[in-house]
Design a protein around this motif. Structure first.
Motif, PDB file in Angstrom:
ATOM      1  N   ARG A 142       2.451  -2.201  -5.837  1.00  0.00           N
ATOM      2  CA  ARG A 142       1.635  -2.513  -4.669  1.00  0.00           C
ATOM      3  C   ARG A 142       2.124  -1.803  -3.403  1.00  0.00           C
ATOM      4  N   PRO A 143       3.417  -1.769  -3.070  1.00  0.00           N
ATOM      5  CA  PRO A 143       3.843  -1.055  -1.866  1.00  0.00           C
ATOM      6  C   PRO A 143       3.538   0.447  -1.925  1.00  0.00           C
ATOM      7  N   ILE A 153       0.953   1.872  -3.392  1.00  0.00           N
ATOM      8  CA  ILE A 153      -0.478   2.028  -3.116  1.00  0.00           C
ATOM      9  C   ILE A 153      -0.765   1.788  -1.636  1.00  0.00           C
ATOM     10  N   LEU A 154      -0.173   0.767  -1.072  1.00  0.00           N
ATOM     11  CA  LEU A 154      -0.437   0.446   0.330  1.00  0.00           C
ATOM     12  C   LEU A 154       0.142   1.479   1.286  1.00  0.00           C
ATOM     13  N   MET A 155       1.285   2.035   0.970  1.00  0.00           N
ATOM     14  CA  MET A 155       1.959   2.910   1.915  1.00  0.00           C
ATOM     15  C   MET A 155       1.617   4.383   1.741  1.00  0.00           C
ATOM     16  N   ILE A 179      -3.466   4.756  -0.120  1.00  0.00           N
ATOM     17  CA  ILE A 179      -4.572   4.364   0.752  1.00  0.00           C
ATOM     18  C   ILE A 179      -4.627   5.232   2.018  1.00  0.00           C
ATOM     19  N   PRO A 180      -3.531   5.494   2.726  1.00  0.00           N
ATOM     20  CA  PRO A 180      -3.621   6.382   3.890  1.00  0.00           C
ATOM     21  C   PRO A 180      -4.065   7.802   3.533  1.00  0.00           C
TER      22      PRO A 180
END
Length: 112
Positions: free
Chosen positions: A5-6, A8-10, A13-14
């Motif tokens: 999850r980190p 993908i989020l970090m 996605i950006p």
């Protein structure tokens, strides 16, 4: 799997958002350029009082994008290309190459 999850989020996605934003900006520019070509062709057709297709060549932005110099030819013409200047801010077309407006924007000394 707590580490997926980190990532993908970090990172993912950006990157996807940046690519989508770049596509929107550059895609909008391409659409605006094609509309400008259509406006120039319509202005030429009106000025020449013709309904035949008009071919544009060697378009060059002048005045920081507020003017376009180039060549045009109608599809049914047996002659070569003729020069024009199109003022994008005022939607004004100049076909007379001896005019002050054409010389000040499209002559070689104005470009250099």
């Amino acid at each position: 799997m707590p580490h997926a999850r980190p990532f993908i989020l970090m990172l993912a996605i950006p990157v996807v958002l940046i690519l989508a934003l770049a596509g929107a900006i550059f895609g909008g520019q391409v659409i605006a350029d094609s509309r400008l070509d259509g406006r120039i062709q319509q202005a030429l057709a009106t000025a020449l009082d013709t309904s035949s297709e008009i071919e544009l060549r060697h378009l060059q932005e002048v005045q920081y994008g507020y003017g376009i110099c180039g060549l045009y030819r109608t599809a049914d013409s047996e002659e070569g290309y003729a020069s024009f200047f199109y003022d994008t801010a005022a939607d004004r077309l100049t076909l007379d190459i001896d005019s002050r407006r054409y010389k000040s924007h499209c002559s070689l000394s104005a470009i250099c």
